[in-house]
Enzyme design. Sequence first.
Site, PDB file in Angstrom:
ATOM      1  N   ILE A   9      -3.113 -13.741  23.775  1.00 36.77           N
ATOM      2  CA  ILE A   9      -2.145 -14.726  24.283  1.00 36.77           C
ATOM      3  C   ILE A   9      -0.726 -14.246  24.007  1.00 36.77           C
ATOM      4  O   ILE A   9       0.160 -14.328  24.851  1.00 36.77           O
ATOM      5  CB  ILE A   9      -2.397 -16.103  23.620  1.00 36.77           C
ATOM      6  CG1 ILE A   9      -3.702 -16.691  24.152  1.00 36.77           C
ATOM      7  CG2 ILE A   9      -1.233 -17.060  23.893  1.00 36.77           C
ATOM      8  CD1 ILE A   9      -4.100 -17.999  23.521  1.00 36.77           C
ATOM      9  N   GLU A  69      11.656   9.352   1.937  1.00 41.21           N
ATOM     10  CA  GLU A  69      10.477   9.482   2.817  1.00 41.21           C
ATOM     11  C   GLU A  69      10.760   9.084   4.262  1.00 41.21           C
ATOM     12  O   GLU A  69      10.066   9.529   5.173  1.00 41.21           O
ATOM     13  CB  GLU A  69       9.297   8.678   2.249  1.00 41.21           C
ATOM     14  CG  GLU A  69       9.397   7.158   2.324  1.00 41.21           C
ATOM     15  CD  GLU A  69      10.134   6.518   1.144  1.00 41.21           C
ATOM     16  OE1 GLU A  69      10.935   7.210   0.484  1.00 41.21           O
ATOM     17  OE2 GLU A  69       9.931   5.309   0.907  1.00 41.21           O
ATOM     18  N   GLU A 105       6.235   0.960  24.003  1.00 41.18           N
ATOM     19  CA  GLU A 105       4.870   0.662  23.564  1.00 41.18           C
ATOM     20  C   GLU A 105       4.756  -0.838  23.338  1.00 41.18           C
ATOM     21  O   GLU A 105       5.540  -1.423  22.595  1.00 41.18           O
ATOM     22  CB  GLU A 105       4.610   1.431  22.256  1.00 41.18           C
ATOM     23  CG  GLU A 105       3.266   1.163  21.648  1.00 41.18           C
ATOM     24  CD  GLU A 105       3.156   1.724  20.211  1.00 41.18           C
ATOM     25  OE1 GLU A 105       3.966   2.583  19.801  1.00 41.18           O
ATOM     26  OE2 GLU A 105       2.252   1.256  19.498  1.00 41.18           O
ATOM     27  N   GLY A 132      -4.411   3.833  18.460  1.00 45.56           N
ATOM     28  CA  GLY A 132      -3.403   4.875  18.230  1.00 45.56           C
ATOM     29  C   GLY A 132      -2.375   4.973  19.343  1.00 45.56           C
ATOM     30  O   GLY A 132      -1.972   6.073  19.729  1.00 45.56           O
ATOM     31  N   MET A 144      12.281   4.562  -9.312  1.00 43.90           N
ATOM     32  CA  MET A 144      13.464   5.014 -10.053  1.00 43.90           C
ATOM     33  C   MET A 144      13.863   3.945 -11.064  1.00 43.90           C
ATOM     34  O   MET A 144      14.203   4.252 -12.223  1.00 43.90           O
ATOM     35  CB  MET A 144      14.595   5.275  -9.051  1.00 43.90           C
ATOM     36  CG  MET A 144      15.943   5.586  -9.665  1.00 43.90           C
ATOM     37  SD  MET A 144      16.958   4.086  -9.868  1.00 43.90           S
ATOM     38  CE  MET A 144      18.587   4.783  -9.959  1.00 43.90           C
ATOM     39  N   LYS A 164     -17.805   0.741  30.791  1.00 49.31           N
ATOM     40  CA  LYS A 164     -17.612  -0.677  31.166  1.00 49.31           C
ATOM     41  C   LYS A 164     -16.419  -1.346  30.459  1.00 49.31           C
ATOM     42  O   LYS A 164     -15.627  -2.034  31.114  1.00 49.31           O
ATOM     43  CB  LYS A 164     -18.903  -1.461  30.897  1.00 49.31           C
ATOM     44  CG  LYS A 164     -18.966  -2.833  31.578  1.00 49.31           C
ATOM     45  CD  LYS A 164     -19.123  -2.737  33.083  1.00 49.31           C
ATOM     46  CE  LYS A 164     -20.589  -2.566  33.457  1.00 49.31           C
ATOM     47  NZ  LYS A 164     -20.761  -2.274  34.901  1.00 49.31           N
ATOM     48  N   PRO A 165     -16.244  -1.138  29.128  1.00 52.66           N
ATOM     49  CA  PRO A 165     -15.082  -1.783  28.490  1.00 52.66           C
ATOM     50  C   PRO A 165     -13.761  -1.355  29.139  1.00 52.66           C
ATOM     51  O   PRO A 165     -12.855  -2.181  29.287  1.00 52.66           O
ATOM     52  CB  PRO A 165     -15.164  -1.300  27.037  1.00 52.66           C
ATOM     53  CG  PRO A 165     -16.587  -0.937  26.817  1.00 52.66           C
ATOM     54  CD  PRO A 165     -17.092  -0.432  28.143  1.00 52.66           C
ATOM     55  N   GLU A 220      15.062  -8.546 -11.668  1.00 52.26           N
ATOM     56  CA  GLU A 220      14.107  -8.975 -10.635  1.00 52.26           C
ATOM     57  C   GLU A 220      12.877  -9.593 -11.308  1.00 52.26           C
ATOM     58  O   GLU A 220      12.283 -10.535 -10.799  1.00 52.26           O
ATOM     59  CB  GLU A 220      13.682  -7.772  -9.781  1.00 52.26           C
ATOM     60  CG  GLU A 220      12.594  -8.116  -8.754  1.00 52.26           C
ATOM     61  CD  GLU A 220      12.204  -6.934  -7.852  1.00 52.26           C
ATOM     62  OE1 GLU A 220      12.671  -5.807  -8.070  1.00 52.26           O
ATOM     63  OE2 GLU A 220      11.420  -7.176  -6.921  1.00 52.26           O
ATOM     64  N   CYS A 249      13.000   4.294  -5.463  1.00 49.75           N
ATOM     65  CA  CYS A 249      13.452   2.897  -5.444  1.00 49.75           C
ATOM     66  C   CYS A 249      12.923   2.152  -6.670  1.00 49.75           C
ATOM     67  O   CYS A 249      13.374   2.433  -7.768  1.00 49.75           O
ATOM     68  CB  CYS A 249      13.098   2.246  -4.116  1.00 49.75           C
ATOM     69  SG  CYS A 249      14.248   0.936  -3.696  1.00 49.75           S
ATOM     70  N   LEU A 250      11.932   1.276  -6.540  1.00 54.47           N
ATOM     71  CA  LEU A 250      11.394   0.627  -7.742  1.00 54.47           C
ATOM     72  C   LEU A 250      10.896   1.683  -8.729  1.00 54.47           C
ATOM     73  O   LEU A 250      10.970   1.488  -9.947  1.00 54.47           O
ATOM     74  CB  LEU A 250      10.265  -0.341  -7.370  1.00 54.47           C
ATOM     75  CG  LEU A 250       9.679  -1.135  -8.539  1.00 54.47           C
ATOM     76  CD1 LEU A 250      10.710  -2.068  -9.163  1.00 54.47           C
ATOM     77  CD2 LEU A 250       8.462  -1.943  -8.103  1.00 54.47           C
ATOM     78  N   HIS A 267      15.379   5.929  -0.188  1.00 52.71           N
ATOM     79  CA  HIS A 267      14.029   6.278   0.299  1.00 52.71           C
ATOM     80  C   HIS A 267      14.061   7.584   1.090  1.00 52.71           C
ATOM     81  O   HIS A 267      14.232   7.563   2.305  1.00 52.71           O
ATOM     82  CB  HIS A 267      13.501   5.168   1.203  1.00 52.71           C
ATOM     83  CG  HIS A 267      13.178   3.911   0.494  1.00 52.71           C
ATOM     84  ND1 HIS A 267      11.899   3.577   0.105  1.00 52.71           N
ATOM     85  CD2 HIS A 267      13.980   2.909   0.086  1.00 52.71           C
ATOM     86  CE1 HIS A 267      11.924   2.405  -0.503  1.00 52.71           C
ATOM     87  NE2 HIS A 267      13.164   1.971  -0.536  1.00 52.71           N
TER      88      HIS A 267
HETATM   89  N1  GLN Z   1      12.329  -4.394  -5.830  1.00 51.81           N
HETATM   90  C1  GLN Z   1      13.366  -3.447  -6.019  1.00 51.81           C
HETATM   91  C2  GLN Z   1      14.705  -3.952  -5.495  1.00 51.81           C
HETATM   92  O1  GLN Z   1      14.742  -4.863  -4.728  1.00 51.81           O
HETATM   93  C3  GLN Z   1      13.013  -2.120  -5.376  1.00 51.81           C
HETATM   94  C4  GLN Z   1      12.809  -2.171  -3.889  1.00 51.81           C
HETATM   95  C5  GLN Z   1      12.071  -0.994  -3.341  1.00 51.81           C
HETATM   96  O2  GLN Z   1      11.371  -0.290  -4.069  1.00 51.81           O
HETATM   97  N2  GLN Z   1      12.133  -0.782  -2.054  1.00 51.81           N
HETATM   98  O3  GLN Z   1      15.749  -3.464  -5.860  1.00 51.81           O
END
Ligand code: GLN
Length: 536
Positions: A152, A512, A144, A19, A387, A192-193, A408, A384-385, A510
Amino acid sequence: MSNSTKYVFVTGGVTSSLGKGIISASLAKLLQARGYSTTIQKLDPYINIDPGTLNPYEHGECFVTDDGAETDLDLGHYERFLNVPTSQANNVTTGRIYQAVIEKERKGEYLGKTVQVIPHITDEIKDRIQLVAKKGKFDIVITEIGGTVGDIESLPYVEAVRQMLWEHENDCIVVHLTLVPYLAAAGELKTKPTQHSVKQMMELGVQPDILCCRTEHELDLNLRRKIAKFCNVSMNAVIESRDASSIYDVPLLMQAEELDKVVLEKLGLPKKTTPNLSNWKSFLERLKNPKKEVTIGLIGKYVELKDSYKSISESFIHAGVANEAKVNVEWIHSEKLSKDNIESQLGHLDGILVAPGFGSRGISGKIEAVQFARESKIPFLGICLGMQCAVIEFARNVLNLDDAHTTEISEETNHPVISMMEEQKSISNFGGTMRLGAYACQLKPKSKVSKAYNSEKISERHRHRYEFNNDYLNQFEKAGMHATGKNPDTGLVEVVEVADHPWFVGVQFHPEYKSTVDKPHPLFVAFVNAALNHKN
Ligand code: GLN
C-alpha cells in the site's frame, strides 16, 4: 524537467531484499564508466522523516552525507560504487513528502483546493525526482523505489512513475527486479512470480522495460523467451542477476548481461565508449587474491544485524584490498564483555574497533575493550562513541578520575569528560540536536592521523550530540592522551591518540562514511596496516 536528463526507475517485485540498491549502484557504475554523469536516488515509502530516529535493528545503519542528511544505507553503496558524494536530495521518505505538502497547505499555497494524494502528493514526489537532476546537472538519474510493488505504501510512488512515463515517455524507463525461484523438488526455475509481479505493475499502469531476474541458477534461452513473451519485454531486456560472492562483482555481471547497453538503447542515448572498469577490475583481482590475513574485532551492541555497521565492514574490505590482505571481522557483542572474559574474548585479535552508538546498553563492555587494547598494545580505532569510551577509560584508569563518564549516560558524574555543548542543550526536537555532516579538522603534524592521511587538513562527517570536555584537556595531554585533531573554528577535540602505544586512535567523526572502492579510507588503511604489523 530539463531536456537533457534521463530517468531510470528501479522497482522491485515478489519479495524484498532482492538487492535493488546494489543493482542500481552497479548500473550507475557502468553508465558512469561510459562517461555519463549519473546519480542515484532512493525513495523510501515509510513515514519517518528520515532514518535518523530509527533503531538500526529496523533498517540497518543510518548513513550520513556531507550536507548532514541522515539517510538510508543504500546511499552508502551508491557512494562506495560511484565515488561521488550524495546529499539530502538523494533520499526522500513518505514522511518528508507529506511534511512538505502539509506545510504548503498551512501556508495556503494550494489556494483553497482539496489536498489529495493525486495530484498533490504525486506532484511533490515528481518534484523531488527532478530536483536531484537539477541540483547536479546529471545526464542520468536512477531512482530506486523502496519496498515491493503491491505494498500500500508504495502506491503513490508507482503512480508518480506512471505519470512521469506518460509526460516524458522518451526520457524515462523502468527496470523491474524480480525473483525467479528454484524449486528443488521439481528441479526447475519458476517464472510465475515474475509474471504476476509484472501484471501487478501493469494494473498500476506501468509496463517495465527491463526485467532483472534474481536467480540462483542460469536463466537459459527458453526461460528468457518465456519471461519476455509473458511480460512484454524484448529478449535482450531479460537480465539474469545471479547470486555473487561479493557485491563488487555485480557491475561486471551486469556488464556481461549488457544491462547498460539495453538501458542506453531504451533511453535513446549513444553508447559512447565501452565502460572503462580497469580500476574496478584490479580492485576485484586484489580482493580475491589476498596475500595476508588479519583478524579485527568489531565491538558493538547491534552485532546480530550486520547491516547496522555496513559502512564499517565495507571500509574494512576496501582497506584490506589496499593492504593486499583479507580482513576477517569478528563481531563481538559489547554486552557480553566483562573483566573476567576480556582476555579470552579479545586476546587473539590483531586489532580492536569500538563502534559508534547511543545510550548505555553495552557501554561497560566497550570500556573494558578499550582498556584491554590500550594495555595489551593491540591496535585500536574508536569511532564516535568508541572514541568517547577511549576518553572515559583513560580518565578512569590513567587519570584516576574514578567515576568519569559521558553525561549522555551519567548526568551526576563528578567528571563529565564527555559532555554536551551549551548551545545544544536547549533543543528539544529529537531529530534536531545532533552535530551532523562534514566539518573541517586540523591535524597535528607527525601524529598517527596526519601520517595516515598524509595531510593536516581534513574534512569528515559527524553524527553525535556529545563532545570531549576541553576543561580536562590539559590533564589528558600531560598523562599521554593527546588531542591530535581539532575543529579549527570551535576548538572541539576531534581526534585523540595515546602516545605510548603502537597505534591507538579515537575519532569523534565517522571515517567509514567516506571509504569507497576508488578511495579506501586512509584511517582504515593505516589501522589494518597496524594490525598486520601487530600480527607479525
Ligand atoms: N552517543 C554519542 C553522542 O551522541 C555518540 C554517537 C555516535 O557514536 N554516533 O555523542
